[in-house]
Structure formats: structure tokens, C-alpha cells
Design a protein around this motif. Structure first.
Motif, PDB file in Angstrom:
ATOM      1  N   ILE A  78     -35.525 106.690 109.963  1.00 51.59           N
ATOM      2  CA  ILE A  78     -36.270 105.606 110.611  1.00 51.59           C
ATOM      3  C   ILE A  78     -35.689 104.256 110.215  1.00 51.59           C
ATOM      4  N   PHE A  79     -35.355 104.122 108.932  1.00 53.27           N
ATOM      5  CA  PHE A  79     -34.759 102.885 108.430  1.00 53.27           C
ATOM      6  C   PHE A  79     -33.432 102.596 109.126  1.00 53.27           C
ATOM      7  N   ILE A  80     -32.583 103.611 109.249  1.00 57.27           N
ATOM      8  CA  ILE A  80     -31.286 103.438 109.902  1.00 57.27           C
ATOM      9  C   ILE A  80     -31.464 103.081 111.381  1.00 57.27           C
ATOM     10  N   ALA A  81     -32.405 103.758 112.041  1.00 62.28           N
ATOM     11  CA  ALA A  81     -32.628 103.494 113.466  1.00 62.28           C
ATOM     12  C   ALA A  81     -33.077 102.056 113.700  1.00 62.28           C
ATOM     13  N   ARG A  82     -33.976 101.576 112.852  1.00 64.35           N
ATOM     14  CA  ARG A  82     -34.431 100.186 112.968  1.00 64.35           C
ATOM     15  C   ARG A  82     -33.300  99.209 112.696  1.00 64.35           C
ATOM     16  N   ALA A  83     -32.503  99.500 111.684  1.00 71.23           N
ATOM     17  CA  ALA A  83     -31.412  98.601 111.315  1.00 71.23           C
ATOM     18  C   ALA A  83     -30.375  98.487 112.419  1.00 71.23           C
ATOM     19  N   LEU A  84     -30.191  99.562 113.197  1.00 68.54           N
ATOM     20  CA  LEU A  84     -29.157  99.580 114.231  1.00 68.54           C
ATOM     21  C   LEU A  84     -29.643  99.083 115.585  1.00 68.54           C
ATOM     22  N   THR A  85     -30.935  99.082 115.817  1.00 66.10           N
ATOM     23  CA  THR A  85     -31.447  98.765 117.160  1.00 66.10           C
ATOM     24  C   THR A  85     -32.077  97.385 117.267  1.00 66.10           C
ATOM     25  N   MET A  86     -32.399  96.760 116.155  1.00 67.51           N
ATOM     26  CA  MET A  86     -33.060  95.461 116.213  1.00 67.51           C
ATOM     27  C   MET A  86     -32.021  94.340 116.248  1.00 67.51           C
ATOM     28  N   LYS A  87     -32.195  93.413 117.165  1.00 68.51           N
ATOM     29  CA  LYS A  87     -31.259  92.309 117.312  1.00 68.51           C
ATOM     30  C   LYS A  87     -31.514  91.233 116.257  1.00 68.51           C
ATOM     31  N   GLY A  88     -30.438  90.514 115.911  1.00 67.80           N
ATOM     32  CA  GLY A  88     -30.564  89.451 114.922  1.00 67.80           C
ATOM     33  C   GLY A  88     -29.211  89.061 114.370  1.00 67.80           C
ATOM     34  N   ASP A  89     -29.232  88.582 113.137  1.00 72.53           N
ATOM     35  CA  ASP A  89     -28.000  88.155 112.471  1.00 72.53           C
ATOM     36  C   ASP A  89     -27.202  89.376 112.025  1.00 72.53           C
ATOM     37  N   ILE A  90     -26.023  89.536 112.578  1.00 72.81           N
ATOM     38  CA  ILE A  90     -25.215  90.730 112.333  1.00 72.81           C
ATOM     39  C   ILE A  90     -24.581  90.676 110.945  1.00 72.81           C
ATOM     40  N   ILE A  91     -24.739  91.782 110.201  1.00 69.96           N
ATOM     41  CA  ILE A  91     -24.098  91.932 108.894  1.00 69.96           C
ATOM     42  C   ILE A  91     -22.832  92.759 109.008  1.00 69.96           C
ATOM     43  N   PHE A  92     -22.928  93.837 109.779  1.00 70.70           N
ATOM     44  CA  PHE A  92     -21.792  94.760 109.938  1.00 70.70           C
ATOM     45  C   PHE A  92     -21.804  95.301 111.359  1.00 70.70           C
ATOM     46  N   SER A  93     -20.645  95.390 111.950  1.00 72.09           N
ATOM     47  CA  SER A  93     -20.535  95.876 113.326  1.00 72.09           C
ATOM     48  C   SER A  93     -19.421  96.909 113.414  1.00 72.09           C
ATOM     49  N   ILE A  99     -25.498  96.326 112.505  1.00 76.37           N
ATOM     50  CA  ILE A  99     -26.585  96.255 111.517  1.00 76.37           C
ATOM     51  C   ILE A  99     -26.935  94.791 111.305  1.00 76.37           C
ATOM     52  N   THR A 100     -28.208  94.460 111.480  1.00 75.84           N
ATOM     53  CA  THR A 100     -28.651  93.073 111.376  1.00 75.84           C
ATOM     54  C   THR A 100     -29.571  92.886 110.177  1.00 75.84           C
ATOM     55  N   VAL A 101     -29.688  91.631 109.756  1.00 80.42           N
ATOM     56  CA  VAL A 101     -30.593  91.304 108.653  1.00 80.42           C
ATOM     57  C   VAL A 101     -32.028  91.633 109.037  1.00 80.42           C
ATOM     58  N   GLN A 102     -32.403  91.234 110.254  1.00 85.72           N
ATOM     59  CA  GLN A 102     -33.763  91.501 110.721  1.00 85.72           C
ATOM     60  C   GLN A 102     -34.029  93.002 110.833  1.00 85.72           C
ATOM     61  N   GLY A 103     -33.005  93.754 111.246  1.00 87.27           N
ATOM     62  CA  GLY A 103     -33.163  95.204 111.355  1.00 87.27           C
ATOM     63  C   GLY A 103     -33.370  95.860 110.008  1.00 87.27           C
ATOM     64  N   LEU A 104     -32.624  95.410 108.998  1.00 88.05           N
ATOM     65  CA  LEU A 104     -32.787  95.966 107.648  1.00 88.05           C
ATOM     66  C   LEU A 104     -34.177  95.658 107.099  1.00 88.05           C
ATOM     67  N   ASN A 105     -34.620  94.421 107.295  1.00 85.30           N
ATOM     68  CA  ASN A 105     -35.950  94.039 106.795  1.00 85.30           C
ATOM     69  C   ASN A 105     -37.054  94.829 107.493  1.00 85.30           C
TER      70      ASN A 105
END
Length: 251
Positions: A78-93, A99-105
Motif C-alpha cells: 500500500i505504501f509503495i502504491a501510494r508513493a508511485l501514484t500520488m503527484k507532487g515533488d518528484i524524488i526519483f523517476s 516517487i514523490t514527497v507527497q506520495g511517501l508522506n
């Protein structure tokens, strides 16, 4: 011999063991709904409270985490899915995955909430008799028209009672497969399928045996209404749970 799991009721004299089951039911429902809009700080504070009652009920943290390891694995996905699907400030592509900051949070917060709900259920199951659960459900549903409260209550009670049975069966199947070198299989999908299919079969067979046992003992819905024995501390717990739910919803 059946193995004791976190969902198995354990005898004890803790505060939660003595608390009226109706009060515990209401508190769980209230706090579970309040968890939806809660932020990390409020969830962390609630986690500390859960940890206190967890130790007070005599539960072992490491043993419990080991028993719910597959649930923790689900939280990781669930954590990975959220990190990959939520838009925001990109950390890694990587290609089209980002992977976005907002997605990780957001992923961590959602997973943490599910984890707290699971711990709440573990504490409730280990400090509440299945018969008491049946009595509480029946008491809550009795005023509701057109609802067979006794039948619904026994269904919920049996569902809770089956949780440790299913976990024990899963452990037995896993050990049997390891004895046949099934753990050498590296494909995770095949490993899950080989565990789930026999587990479903054994669960349905256990349910059939239970139905036959109940019918052979002439079970019926017309039974004596339950009696409750409040500890006298229910008012304090209800007041504290209301304050905590407001904190979870607003902080």
C-alpha cells in the motif's frame, strides 16, 4: 494442538479485560472513524496509548508482529502504491514511474493508520471473549427493526473465533510445504496461490464441520439473553475516548 495467536482470547485481570464489552465496542467504532482524517502527530499519540494497553494486556510485541507479518507486507505494498501514484515533488523517476514527497508522506500515513487499526483489533480480540462479543452485538442490534440480532451476533462471533483457526491452518500448511521443499519456489505469486488454495479448502471444511456440530446439538436462536457485568470504569473510558476521537479528527 492449536497455537495461541494474537487474536486468541487470553485470561487476564487487566483494565481492558474487566471493561464492559459494550463500552469497548463503542470505543473501537468511534476511534476507527476518527482515524480517517487524522494526521501523523495524532496517530503517533494514539499509537503510544495503544502500546500502553498492549503491554497492560500482557501481549508480546515481537510475537504479535511475527504473526501479522503478512499484513505488514500488505501495508508495504500500500505504501509503495501510494508513493508511485500520488503527484507532487518528484524524488526519483524511472521510466513512467515517479516517487514523490507527497506520495511517501501519504503512503506512510495510510499504512500507519491501517497498522493502528489492526493493533486495536488485536487488543480487543485478546481481551474479549467471543461469547461476550456475541452478547454485545445482540444488545446493540436489538432495537433495530427487521434485523435478526441473535443470528447476526452469532455470525460475527463465529467470524472472530475463526481468525485464530485460519492462522493456525495457514501455519500448518506452510510448515507442510516447507517439509516438501516448497520454499525453494522463488515465484511469489505461485507461493501465495499454493498457500491460499489449500487454506480456503480447509477453512470451508472447518465451517461445514462447525455447522454439522451446531445442528447435531439442536442449536437455535431462542436462547437466554446475556447478562453484562460492568466494572464501574466505563464512564471514564467513554469520556477519554470522546476526547481522543476529537483530537484525532482535528489535530
Amino acid at each position: 494442538m492449536a497455537q495461541v495467536t494474537p487474536f486468541t482470547y487470553r485470561q487476564g485481570k487487566s483494565i481492558l479485560h474487566l471493561l464492559d464489552v459494550r463500552c469497548k465496542f463503542f470505543i473501537i467504532c468511534l476511534l476507527s472513524m476518527s482515524m480517517l482524517p487524522a494526521h501523523f502527530l495524532a496517530c503517533f499519540f494514539y499509537g503510544l496509548i495503544l502500546f500502553f494497553f498492549f503491554k497492560n494486556a500482557g501481549l508480546n510485541v515481537l510475537s504479535t508482529l511475527n504473526h501479522i507479518k503478512y499484513f505488514i507486507l500488505l501495508l508495504f505494498f500500500i505504501f509503495i502504491a501510494r508513493a508511485l501514484t500520488m503527484k507532487g515533488d518528484i524524488i526519483f523517476s524511472f521510466y513512467d514511474l515517479s516517487i514523490t514527497v507527497q506520495g511517501l508522506n501519504e503512503g506512510f500515513l495510510v499504512s500507519f493508520k491501517f497498522f493502528l487499526v489492526m493493533l486495536t483489533g488485536v487488543i480487543f480480540s485478546s481481551t474479549t471473549k467471543p461469547s461476550s462479543v456475541k452478547s454485545a452485538v445482540q444488545w446493540f442490534l436489538k432495537p433495530v427493526p427487521f434485523v435478526p440480532e441473535k443470528r447476526v451476533a452469532i455470525m460475527i462471533s463465529l467470524a472472530l473465533s475463526f481468525m485464530p483457526v485460519i492462522l493456525n491452518q495457514a501455519r500448518e500448511i506452510s510448515e507442510a510445504q516447507k517439509a516438501r521443499c516448497a520454499d525453494l519456489q522463488k515465484n511469489p505469486v505461485k507461493k501465495i496461490i499454493r498457500l491460499v488454495l489449500p487454506l480456503l479448502k480447509k477453512t470451508f471444511l472447518s465451517a461445514d464441520y462447525l455447522v454439522l456440530a451446531m445442528e447435531s446439538r439442536c442449536y437455535s436462536d431462542d436462547r437466554t439473553d446475556p447478562e453484562f457485568t460492568p466494572s464501574g470504569k466505563e464512564f471514564y473510558f467513554l469520556a477519554a475516548s470522546v476526547l481522543l476521537s476529537l483530537s484525532l479528527a482535528w489535530l
